[in-house]
Design an enzyme around this catalytic site. Structure first.
Site, PDB file in Angstrom:
ATOM      1  CE  LYS A 175      -3.709  -2.626   0.733  1.00 23.66           C
ATOM      2  NZ  LYS A 175      -4.817  -2.784  -0.226  1.00 23.66           N
ATOM      3  CG  HIS A 294      -7.281  -9.943  -6.122  1.00 21.45           C
ATOM      4  ND1 HIS A 294      -8.567  -9.435  -6.205  1.00 21.45           N
ATOM      5  CD2 HIS A 294      -6.716  -9.360  -5.038  1.00 21.45           C
ATOM      6  CE1 HIS A 294      -8.759  -8.584  -5.209  1.00 21.45           C
ATOM      7  NE2 HIS A 294      -7.662  -8.517  -4.482  1.00 21.45           N
TER       8      HIS A 294
END
Length: 485
Positions: A175, A294
């Protein structure tokens, strides 16, 4: 018209429209071992009987259309048609039914999830006679399972490649997910890996944007992997997202990852599509790459309880198409997931044989024969206080992935990774000693903070963080009985 040119209708064909249930509702049908079985949650329009609605689903997802056609006589309709063989009301819901449909195996192309879904969930979901429709589960017969290669490697082969046993694997999503330069991105990966994580990860929408082109990211992440491996003596990895706008570009990225010698790549299997995913899975199997999956976009499909497709179906499809990891929710974090439902499809991902169990949302017994298992990935809003619950819920064969729960540590990425690794090792040791993680979890974490200042700092930061929202997707119960209790 002269007698010589007059055309008469063939015997046995009668044009017009007739109720679907006359042809496609067959409650007396005994299912075959080779049938694909489906459980649909059907909400008919007012005035449409449930038998007609179930038959319409069977017809429109197999051989039927809105009117009788003369070409029906050119094939064996009884051999190829789908059959609605059972209808049952949904407990606690008005005008909702579970319709069970059996499809002959010859309706489907071998080894093609794309074709299977095009048939079963293609046009029928827009059918006007239905207010809503949801595919709850599929039974894939062993004869069809054997036409798929499944995961590139599977759980045991992955453990052997990584030389890591007896505990869940630890990961971290880098992140902020967008905006970092490739060099800073690689640095963040290195700090996490040297701190004790097994994997770092590209987020789902990290592809090849102007601020960070894919080739630069791959190079800096590979450097981070090799540097962390040299310092720790452990095998490390980073999920390099190979998802791209074309299959050719996707495979080019996977080839470059293999040339760099990294152990794993990643794909967004729903936005990328099943054809692309199966192609990438085949490449990974042939070239020794693990494949992380994902599920970006899944909630568009599976979150509404009365319309769409349940994630357990998407999970089964992924096991067939191919992937070594897939995100599965956390039960305890920020993303959707009720415990019993989540554990149901986690078993469908990992185990060889799963019995029917409606208490966990499993409508059919599923035998995967020799198809390898998939590691479930718990990710989304989790931190060190969740470690006992995650270890107890998911067990050893899982990946526990902490993004903000690593990078949000007040001392930086490496101490955040240390905190997670210490918490995990403490939980695994306590479990192996016979302690109950469900009841003693907080105490176990507090004991570990005495000899890990990194863990103590993490515990202080996230001691008040909770995500207490009711799950949208819950098991069906009789609401009237619940009120009386």
């Amino acid at each position: 018209m002269s007698p010589q040119t007059e055309t008469k209708a063939s015997v046995g064909f009668k044009a017009g429209v007739k109720d679907y249930k006359l042809t496609y509702y067959t409650p007396e049908y005994e299912t075959k071992d080779t049938d694909i079985l489906a459980a649909f949650r059907v909400t008919p329009q007012p005035g449409v009987p449930p038998e007609e609605a179930g038959a319409a689903v069977a017809a429109e997802s197999s051989t039927g259309t809105w009117t009788t056609v003369w070409t029906d006589g050119l094939t064996s309709l009884d051999r190829y048609k789908g059959r609605c063989y059972g209808i049952e009301p949904v407990p606690g819901e008005e005008n909702q039914f579970i319709a069970y449909v059996a499809y002959p195996l010859d309706l489907f192309e071998e080894g093609s999830v794309t074709n299977m879904f095009t048939s079963i969930v293609g046009n029928v979901f827009g059918f006007k006679a239905l207010r809503a429709l949801r595919l709850e589960d599929l039974r894939i017969p062993t004869a069809y399972v054997k036409t798929f290669d499944g995961p590139p490697h599977g759980i045991q082969v992955e453990r052997d490649k990584l030389n890591k046993y007896g505990r869940p694997l630890l990961g971290c999503t880098i992140k902020p997910k967008l905006g970092l330069s490739a060099k800073n991105y690689g640095r963040a990966c290195y700090e996490c890996l040297r701190g004790g994580l097994d994997f770092t990860k590209d987020d789902e929408n990290v592809n090849s944007q102007p601020f960070m082109r894919w080739r630069d990211r791959f190079l800096f992440c590979a450097e981070a992997i090799y540097k962390a491996q040299a310092e720790t003596g452990e095998i490390k990895g980073h999920y390099l997202n190979a998802t791209a706008g074309t299959c050719e570009e996707m495979l080019k990225r996977a080839v470059f990852a293999r040339e760099l010698g990294v152990p794993i790549v990643m794909h967004d299997y729903l936005t990328g599509g099943f054809t692309a995913n199966t192609s990438l899975s085949h490449y990974c199997r042939d070239n020794g790459l693990l494949l992380h999956i994902h599920r970006a976009m899944h909630a568009v499909i599976d979150r509404q309880k009365n319309h769409g497709m349940h994630f357990r179906v998407l999970a089964k499809a992924l096991r067939m198409s191919g992937g070594d990891h897939i995100h599965s929710g956390t039960v305890v974090g920020k993303l959707e997931g009720e415990r019993e439902i989540t554990l149901g499809f986690v078993d469908l991902l990992r185990d060889d044989f799963i019995e029917k169990d409606r208490s966990r949302g499993i409508y059919f017994t599923q035998d995967w024969v020799s198809l390898p298992g998939v590691l479930p990935v718990a990710s989304g809003g989790i931190h060190v206080w969740h470690m006992p619950a995650l270890t107890e819920i998911f067990g050893d064969d899982s990946v526990l992935q902490f993004g903000g729960g690593t990078l949000g540590h007040p001392w930086g990425n490496a101490p955040g990774a240390v905190a997670n690794r210490v918490a995990l090792e403490a939980c695994v040791q306590a479990r192996n000693e016979g302690r109950d993680l469900a009841t003693e979890g907080n105490e176990i974490i507090r004991e570990a903070t005495k000899w890990s200042p990194e863990l103590a700092a993490a515990c202080e930061v996230w001691k008040e963080i909770k995500f207490e929202f009711q799950a949208m997707d819950t098991l069906d119960t009789d609401k009237d009985k619940d009120k009386k209790r």
